[in-house]
Design a protein around this motif. Structure first.
Motif, PDB file in Angstrom:
ATOM      1  N   TRP A  31     -76.384 -59.898   0.554  1.00 54.58           N
ATOM      2  CA  TRP A  31     -75.834 -60.155  -0.776  1.00 54.58           C
ATOM      3  C   TRP A  31     -76.414 -59.233  -1.839  1.00 54.58           C
ATOM      4  O   TRP A  31     -75.938 -59.217  -2.977  1.00 54.58           O
ATOM      5  N   ASP A  96     -70.513 -64.837  -9.952  1.00 54.62           N
ATOM      6  CA  ASP A  96     -69.906 -65.409  -8.758  1.00 54.62           C
ATOM      7  C   ASP A  96     -70.770 -65.191  -7.522  1.00 54.62           C
ATOM      8  O   ASP A  96     -70.898 -66.083  -6.678  1.00 54.62           O
ATOM      9  N   ALA A  97     -71.378 -63.999  -7.420  1.00 53.88           N
ATOM     10  CA  ALA A  97     -72.235 -63.722  -6.256  1.00 53.88           C
ATOM     11  C   ALA A  97     -73.427 -64.668  -6.215  1.00 53.88           C
ATOM     12  O   ALA A  97     -73.847 -65.108  -5.132  1.00 53.88           O
ATOM     13  N   ARG A  99     -73.552 -67.781  -7.423  1.00 55.29           N
ATOM     14  CA  ARG A  99     -73.085 -69.119  -7.067  1.00 55.29           C
ATOM     15  C   ARG A  99     -72.742 -69.211  -5.575  1.00 55.29           C
ATOM     16  O   ARG A  99     -73.086 -70.188  -4.903  1.00 55.29           O
ATOM     17  N   ARG A 100     -72.084 -68.183  -5.047  1.00 57.68           N
ATOM     18  CA  ARG A 100     -71.697 -68.212  -3.636  1.00 57.68           C
ATOM     19  C   ARG A 100     -72.922 -68.181  -2.719  1.00 57.68           C
ATOM     20  O   ARG A 100     -72.960 -68.868  -1.696  1.00 57.68           O
ATOM     21  N   LEU A 101     -73.927 -67.400  -3.098  1.00 55.00           N
ATOM     22  CA  LEU A 101     -75.152 -67.362  -2.302  1.00 55.00           C
ATOM     23  C   LEU A 101     -75.860 -68.716  -2.319  1.00 55.00           C
ATOM     24  O   LEU A 101     -76.338 -69.191  -1.276  1.00 55.00           O
ATOM     25  N   ARG A 103     -74.564 -71.703  -2.758  1.00 55.77           N
ATOM     26  CA  ARG A 103     -73.800 -72.639  -1.916  1.00 55.77           C
ATOM     27  C   ARG A 103     -74.052 -72.363  -0.431  1.00 55.77           C
ATOM     28  O   ARG A 103     -74.247 -73.287   0.364  1.00 55.77           O
ATOM     29  N   HIS A 104     -74.013 -71.083  -0.069  1.00 56.94           N
ATOM     30  CA  HIS A 104     -74.199 -70.694   1.325  1.00 56.94           C
ATOM     31  C   HIS A 104     -75.574 -71.117   1.840  1.00 56.94           C
ATOM     32  O   HIS A 104     -75.706 -71.649   2.948  1.00 56.94           O
ATOM     33  N   GLU A 115     -73.377 -77.513  -5.951  1.00 58.81           N
ATOM     34  CA  GLU A 115     -72.697 -76.856  -7.063  1.00 58.81           C
ATOM     35  C   GLU A 115     -73.697 -76.689  -8.210  1.00 58.81           C
ATOM     36  O   GLU A 115     -73.816 -77.551  -9.074  1.00 58.81           O
TER      37      GLU A 115
END
Length: 215
Positions: A31, A96-97, A99-101, A103-104, A115
């Motif tokens: 990431w 966004d990167a 938040r996605r990391l 969550r992952h 969240e």
């Protein structure tokens, strides 16, 4: 330069720190290409600053935030706020990167869905540290904490439920992610003073992204 300091092959996979606490070795490495420009944009909008503690001491770690809420420390105490006190504007939108990391990582640790509404971004220089503390200002303590390490190595302290409990000393490297929640959510944790080092991307610096559900 010894690049093994930053991504040592012997430290791979996961390390259990507790029933609901894990180190996910190198999880953030894929990431980084997306995280770095997002981090630079965040710093331009809400620059790093060394806040003052409730007792009047200046923190050795510089801090900024993004998301709906940011963490603030001053003579009035520790709290979350929707407005950056230095700029007078809302904290930057969480990239966004980021938040996605988050969550992952929570999913990989078995503590999702997650969240986050706050990301604290700490910048450590050699010699800076973070004393043992609990993350206790969040309204939703059922959500985990996701902590991403970038840059030079650090030694993470993961203790018990009292400040005086013996703490594990866990080396963290560029790309490592620590996730804790559930039974381990209120453990004391901190970071030992950083030793001098140089990272190929970040220089003599460690960046820590700490994701929380604060509101």
């Amino acid at each position: 330069m010894n690049l093994e300091l930053f991504d040592p092959p012997a430290l791979e996979g996961t390390v259990a720190l507790g029933r609901h606490a894990l180190v996910l070795r190198g999880l953030a490495l894929p990431w980084v290409e997306d995280l770095m420009p997002a981090l630079q944009a965040l710093e331009r909008e809400s620059p790093f600053r060394n806040m003052t503690t409730r007792g009047g001491h200046t923190m050795s770690v510089a801090l900024t935030s993004c998301g709906e809420l940011g963490w603030v420390s001053d003579r009035r105490g520790y709290r979350y706020a929707s407005i950056d006190p230095d700029t007078g504007r809302p904290w930057p939108v969480m990239p966004d990167a980021f938040r996605r990391l988050a969550r992952h990582a929570a999913d990989k640790a078995g503590l999702g869905p997650f969240e986050p509404d706050a990301c604290l971004v700490n910048r450590y220089a050699p010699g800076s540290r973070m004393g043992l503390h609990q993350d206790s200002n969040e309204k939703d303590r059922g959500a985990p904490i996701v902590s991403v390490s970038l840059g030079i190595p650090a030694v993470f302290l993961f203790g018990g439920f009292r400040r005086g409990d013996k703490a594990q000393r866990v080396p963290l490297f560029h790309g490592d992610v620590v996730v804790w929640g559930g039974d381990d959510r209120m453990r004391f944790h901190g970071v030992l003073p950083l030793k001098p080092a140089e990272h190929p991307l970040l220089g003599p610096c460690r960046i820590n992204l700490t994701f929380r559900k604060a509101g």
